[in-house]
Design a protein around this motif. Structure first.
Motif, short mmCIF file in Angstrom:
data_model
loop_
_atom_site.label_atom_id
_atom_site.label_comp_id
_atom_site.label_asym_id
_atom_site.label_seq_id
_atom_site.Cartn_x
_atom_site.Cartn_y
_atom_site.Cartn_z
N UNK A 69 0.63 -1.27 0.03
CA UNK A 69 0.14 0.12 -0.05
C UNK A 69 0.74 1.39 0.06
N UNK A 70 1.83 1.05 0.71
CA UNK A 70 2.91 2.45 0.90
C UNK A 70 4.15 2.27 0.41
N UNK A 71 4.44 1.21 -0.42
CA UNK A 71 5.97 0.94 -0.67
C UNK A 71 5.81 0.65 -2.28
N UNK A 72 6.52 1.36 -3.05
CA UNK A 72 6.56 1.06 -4.57
C UNK A 72 7.84 0.37 -5.10
N UNK A 73 7.86 -0.36 -6.30
CA UNK A 73 9.05 -0.54 -6.84
C UNK A 73 9.56 0.62 -7.66
N UNK A 74 10.20 1.45 -6.76
CA UNK A 74 10.58 3.08 -7.18
C UNK A 74 12.17 3.00 -7.19
N UNK A 75 12.58 3.70 -8.34
CA UNK A 75 13.88 4.21 -8.62
C UNK A 75 13.81 5.78 -8.32
N UNK A 76 15.19 6.17 -7.89
CA UNK A 76 15.17 7.59 -7.52
C UNK A 76 16.76 7.85 -7.61
N UNK A 77 17.23 9.07 -8.35
CA UNK A 77 18.51 9.47 -8.40
C UNK A 77 18.85 10.29 -7.23
N UNK A 78 20.13 9.74 -6.60
CA UNK A 78 20.81 10.74 -5.71
C UNK A 78 22.15 10.75 -6.05
N UNK A 79 23.06 11.58 -5.65
CA UNK A 79 24.56 11.53 -5.75
C UNK A 79 25.08 10.03 -5.72
N UNK A 80 24.76 9.51 -4.40
CA UNK A 80 25.39 8.28 -4.09
C UNK A 80 25.13 7.19 -5.27
N UNK A 81 23.87 7.10 -5.34
CA UNK A 81 23.38 6.26 -6.51
C UNK A 81 23.96 6.47 -7.86
N UNK A 82 23.99 7.72 -8.26
CA UNK A 82 24.44 7.86 -9.38
C UNK A 82 26.07 7.59 -9.75
N UNK A 83 26.76 7.42 -8.68
CA UNK A 83 28.10 7.17 -8.71
C UNK A 83 28.07 5.78 -9.40
N UNK A 84 27.59 4.73 -8.76
CA UNK A 84 27.35 3.51 -9.09
C UNK A 84 26.67 3.22 -10.38
N UNK A 85 25.69 3.98 -10.59
CA UNK A 85 24.90 3.78 -11.96
C UNK A 85 25.78 4.43 -13.35
N UNK A 86 26.49 5.31 -12.92
CA UNK A 86 27.38 5.87 -14.06
C UNK A 86 28.48 4.91 -14.32
N UNK A 87 29.09 4.26 -13.14
CA UNK A 87 30.19 3.61 -13.22
C UNK A 87 29.78 2.28 -13.95
N UNK A 88 28.67 1.51 -13.50
CA UNK A 88 28.36 0.28 -14.35
C UNK A 88 27.77 0.49 -15.79
N UNK A 89 27.09 1.64 -15.92
CA UNK A 89 26.82 2.04 -17.41
C UNK A 89 27.89 2.00 -18.19
N UNK A 90 28.96 2.95 -17.65
CA UNK A 90 30.04 3.11 -18.45
C UNK A 90 30.81 1.90 -18.71
N UNK A 91 31.27 1.11 -17.78
CA UNK A 91 32.20 0.10 -17.90
C UNK A 91 31.65 -1.11 -18.68
N UNK A 92 30.02 -0.95 -18.74
CA UNK A 92 29.49 -2.22 -19.74
C UNK A 92 29.88 -2.02 -21.14
N UNK A 93 30.24 -0.92 -21.52
CA UNK A 93 30.53 -0.85 -22.77
C UNK A 93 31.76 -1.52 -23.12
N UNK A 94 33.01 -1.05 -22.64
CA UNK A 94 34.14 -1.88 -23.02
C UNK A 94 34.17 -3.27 -22.55
#
Length: 501
Positions: A69-94
């Motif tokens: 009722x009060x918890x969703x499958x939710x994604x949200x950007x914050x500086x800490x999460x963006x560090x890991x998201x940028x890192x993983x998406x960048x390194x997936x290419x090479x």
């Protein structure tokens, strides 16, 4: 400012959709590899399109559906999460292009399953990075466990079967511990939403309950981060193909464990509460012991991939130790080391893969003179090795400097000695590989058969090596500004708590 935006889920969806298209392209290798590459590029573009706004304070949020009722499958950007998201998406290419070269050179079986599972693992990693609450984090955490299992099993032999069973046993237990902690946290707090500085307070439960919940959740992260004595699955998993080893060590599994520790410390319990319940110091000493013990074990490994595996066990505990010191500089250093270790270790494992493909050698004692036949590969290996040791002008120095300053800021200079000792040990277990390659002559009438190497393998190695140098010389030069993101994340976590520093 919170903005409803579909891009967080679009980034995750790009990787999931690529996995589906790969699975339906079994008979068409070129099509399969194209979908994998487009998925990697698509996720990268979507993640990086949000970086500038996030650094300026915008929060992008997207809910796929409500889990309760009060918890969703939710994604949200914050500086800490963006560090890991940028890192993983960048390194997936090479690593994607490296995987194409590796699979072609080795004529590997089950390539479709490999690329499909790989894409799902990166989708799960992105979901973990951007999860806005504990339950969303858990869902993607378990998806990563399930779809990384077939990658460890890839060779389909007895050794791979044994290693994959061990891996699954460890990581499934890790997930259940995390779920138990999540349920407990919700019962005492009524929320699961990550909050910088933590959302649990002393008045929510008795101290022993708070300590138990912290132990459950940290143990869950420590299994995947391979903190001793919960590390047994990682050396065994080295039976997997080298690109999988790079995924496990640099982009996904162990990094999600370290990231889980960072989330639990910084966004669930918070520095103020942890200093009151007395658990951070215990975790710090466990991490310090792991750093030293794993480094000594690495010295004794002749198999190159196993030596790198024990190196990872120690280096990941840098992040755990930094987070447990509870100071802005130490936490910033922990986030920076998440990036630094990923770049250096993915380079080392890709180099190891080139060595195996070209020379069919696995043991360091057999590598006399290979640097004369593989100068680019072994030069990149040497640079990444110096980076692991914390040499200036390579990214590892920046993260370790902030970690050391964080220990001083916390009034615990003994941990600086731990990091210095670890740096010396890193030189001791990595430099012999370089010495064997460049300063030992190959056997007379060298009987070894050197195969060819694909540029699809070589170029990604050069790219990650160059990136480690560029970020080591100027961490603000290459977007995103990992240094600013880490600084912002650490300051938000420690805001409102003096801590005596």
């Amino acid at each position: 400012m919170i903005v409803q935006d579909p891009r967080p889920f679009m980034a995750v969806g790009a990787a999931f959709f690529a996995a589906i298209l790969v699975a339906f392209s079994r008979k068409y290798p070129n099509v399969r590899e194209t979908w994998s590459s487009l998925g990697a590029i698509g996720m990268f573009v979507l993640i990086y399109s949000m970086v500038g706004d996030v650094m300026n304070g915008t929060v992008f949020e997207s809910t796929l559906f409500m889990l309760t009722d009060n918890i969703g499958l939710t994604l949200r950007t914050d500086p800490a999460g963006m560090i890991f998201a940028c890192l993983s998406s960048l390194l997936w290419i090479p690593i994607n292009f490296y995987s194409i070269g590796y699979m072609r050179n080795n004529h590997e079986a089950e390539q479709t399953g490999y690329f499909a599972s790989f894409a799902v693992c990166l989708a799960a990693t992105c979901g973990i990075s951007l999860a806005s609450n504990l339950l969303t984090f858990f869902v993607f955490y378990e998806i990563l466990t399930i779809f990384s299992y077939p990658l460890v099993l890839h060779e389909r032999n007895e050794e791979a079967l044994s290693a994959s069973r061990k891996y699954l046993a460890y990581t499934l237990v890790s997930g259940q511990l995390f779920l138990a902690g999540t349920v407990g946290v919700y019962c005492i707090s009524g929320t699961m939403d990550f909050t910088a500085g933590g959302f649990i307070t002393m008045d929510m439960a008795p101290v022993w309950v708070l300590q138990l919940l912290f132990i459950l959740m940290i143990m869950a992260g420590s299994v995947k981060a391979a903190v001793m004595p919960l590390h047994g699955w990682l050396p065994a998993a080295m039976v997997a193909p080298t690109p999988v080893s790079a995924l496990l060590h640099a982009v996904a599994v162990v990094k999600t464990g370290a990231f889980a520790v960072l989330r639990v410390i910084g966004f669930v319990f918070g520095p103020a509460l942890l200093s009151q319940i007395g658990m951070a110091d215990i975790l710090a000493w466990i991490a310090a012991a792991t750093i030293i013990i794993s480094s000594f074990i690495a010295l004794k490994q002749d198999n190159l991939k196993r030596r790198l595996a024990f190196s990872t066990i120690g280096q990941l505990s840098y992040i755990v130790l930094g987070a447990s010191l509870l100071t802005p500089l130490a936490i910033k250093g922990a986030y920076l080391h998440l990036v630094a270790h990923a770049l250096m270790k993915i380079t080392l494992f890709m180099c190891a893969g080139c060595i195996i493909v070209r020379t069919h050698l696995h043991n360091i004692s057999e590598m006399n003179g290979i640097g004369f036949r593989m100068p680019v590969t072994m030069s990149c290996f040497a640079i990444a090795s110096f980076g692991i040791a914390g040499t200036p002008f390579i990214i590892g120095f920046i993260s370790k400097w902030n970690l050391a300053m964080g220990a001083i800021q916390a009034g615990k200079p003994l941990f600086v000695a731990v990091w210095v000792a670890s740096a010396m040990l890193a030189i001791a277990y990595l430099m012999p590989v370089v010495r064997m390659a460049f300063f030992r002559k190959p056997p007379t009438d060298d009987p070894r058969q050197y195969g060819s190497i694909s540029y699809l393998m070589l170029i990604p190695i050069c790219f990650t090596t160059l990136l480690a140098i560029v970020l080591g010389c100027d961490p603000e030069l290459f977007p995103p500004d990992f240094y600013e993101l880490a600084t912002t994340a650490a300051n938000k976590i420690c805001a409102g708590w003096g801590g005596g520093w």
